[in-house]
Design an enzyme around this catalytic site. Sequence first.
Site, PDB file in Angstrom:
ATOM      1  N   ALA A 174      -1.907  13.345  -9.439  1.00  0.00           N
ATOM      2  CA  ALA A 174      -3.160  12.975  -8.775  1.00  0.00           C
ATOM      3  C   ALA A 174      -3.136  11.534  -8.283  1.00  0.00           C
ATOM      4  O   ALA A 174      -4.165  10.928  -8.054  1.00  0.00           O
ATOM      5  CB  ALA A 174      -4.318  13.180  -9.754  1.00  0.00           C
ATOM      6  N   ASP A 229       5.831   3.201  -8.687  1.00  0.00           N
ATOM      7  CA  ASP A 229       5.291   3.815  -9.904  1.00  0.00           C
ATOM      8  C   ASP A 229       6.119   3.473 -11.136  1.00  0.00           C
ATOM      9  O   ASP A 229       5.578   3.107 -12.183  1.00  0.00           O
ATOM     10  CB  ASP A 229       5.252   5.346  -9.762  1.00  0.00           C
ATOM     11  CG  ASP A 229       4.191   5.807  -8.799  1.00  0.00           C
ATOM     12  OD1 ASP A 229       3.742   4.985  -7.979  1.00  0.00           O
ATOM     13  OD2 ASP A 229       3.808   6.987  -8.850  1.00  0.00           O
TER      14      ASP A 229
HETATM   15  O1  PMV Z   1       0.609   9.602  -4.960  1.00  0.00           O
HETATM   16  P1  PMV Z   1       1.554   8.575  -5.469  1.00  0.00           P
HETATM   17  O2  PMV Z   1       1.014   7.815  -6.640  1.00  0.00           O
HETATM   18  O3  PMV Z   1       2.952   9.068  -5.677  1.00  0.00           O
HETATM   19  O4  PMV Z   1       1.663   7.458  -4.347  1.00  0.00           O
HETATM   20  C1  PMV Z   1       2.264   7.677  -3.103  1.00  0.00           C
HETATM   21  C2  PMV Z   1       2.299   6.376  -2.384  1.00  0.00           C
HETATM   22  C3  PMV Z   1       2.797   6.444  -0.957  1.00  0.00           C
HETATM   23  O5  PMV Z   1       2.735   5.114  -0.459  1.00  0.00           O
HETATM   24  C4  PMV Z   1       1.923   7.320  -0.100  1.00  0.00           C
HETATM   25  C5  PMV Z   1       4.223   6.970  -0.877  1.00  0.00           C
HETATM   26  C6  PMV Z   1       5.267   6.052  -1.458  1.00  0.00           C
HETATM   27  O6  PMV Z   1       6.350   6.574  -1.794  1.00  0.00           O
HETATM   28  O7  PMV Z   1       5.060   4.835  -1.543  1.00  0.00           O
END
Ligand code: PMV
Length: 337
Positions: free
Chosen positions: A115, A164
């Site tokens: 999410a 992340d």
């Molecule tokens: O949904 P998440 O937390 O994986 O975030 C994706 C973030 C983006 O900038 C849309 C893609 C990325 O790889 O940075």
Amino acid sequence: MTVSSAPGKVYLFGEHAVVYGEPAVPCAVERRAAVTVEARDDDRIRVEASDLSLDGFTVEYGGTADRRPDVDVPASLLDAATGYIDAAVEQARDAADAPDAGFDVTIESDIPLGAGLGSSAAVVVAGIDAATRELGVELEKTELADRAYRAEYEVQDGEASRADTFCSTMGGAVRIEGDDCRRIDTPNLPFVVGFDGGAGDTGELVAGVRALREEYGFAADTVENIGDIVRRGETLLSAADPGADPTEDLLTELGRLMNFDHGLLEALGVSSRTLDNMVWAAREAGAHGAKLTGAGGGGCIVALDDTRETETALRYTAECENAFRAELDREGVRVEE
Ligand code: PMV
């Protein structure tokens, strides 16, 4: 037996634009995934995921054996849990030079899945940390973050940024620009998260922004404008007292930038009706600002509010399945006693 936990994250600013080399500021929040690892005396892996589905499941497998869980769980969930754990185990085996090590692994997580809160990164970071420690190796945090990134990259077929895994490992607010990741000082940011119970498809959403950029020059400008918002936000943060409670002025300014960022993400087509409704419910409840967090399309919003009003209002918002306060987590990955 070793238990490590690692936090999830929200994006204060900059998702999507970060794909095109603009900076982004994700922040670790106090919602964690805990991974318990116990070395086995064979080379098999047994995964128990108590919180990843309604009933939880247990699955045991060796190198080529098929993976039959003890209860019926969707194949996607099974693949997700075992895929990330396999990749984490491979990194731990490599780091400890123990190619045949087997483990019993238990995953417990209070981070909503898929999410935009970095649930898989938290599982991978905590999993590599616990498994390497179980083999008697203590990795430097930079190496752990790098191995966790490689594990996610592999599972997600190259569709992973360092944001992340770096944020979950280090904790606090971090700045990502290309491959350059570093921690930045911030005051205690009072986040509130609203979750619509769904999830967007990151690959599709990223592809949608790419197509829009190719079609319209002004969509490329929109992406650059998000970068400008991030730079403005960073200037505000760097002038603030690190570790202290933020001033009302700072919250007001950051909130305005979050609102601006959400508007541009909306223009890039990555918001949704449920996300927009939660964003507006938060703003109307008095939040300083609110925006979607992560890839969008569904999932979570993040608001800035130092009162209980936003959380309560979100709980009464039809589109919101779950709302919670999520203070900035400064610790990152840690061993649980
Ligand atoms: O949904 P998440 O937390 O994986 O975030 C994706 C973030 C983006 O900038 C849309 C893609 C990325 O790889 O940075």
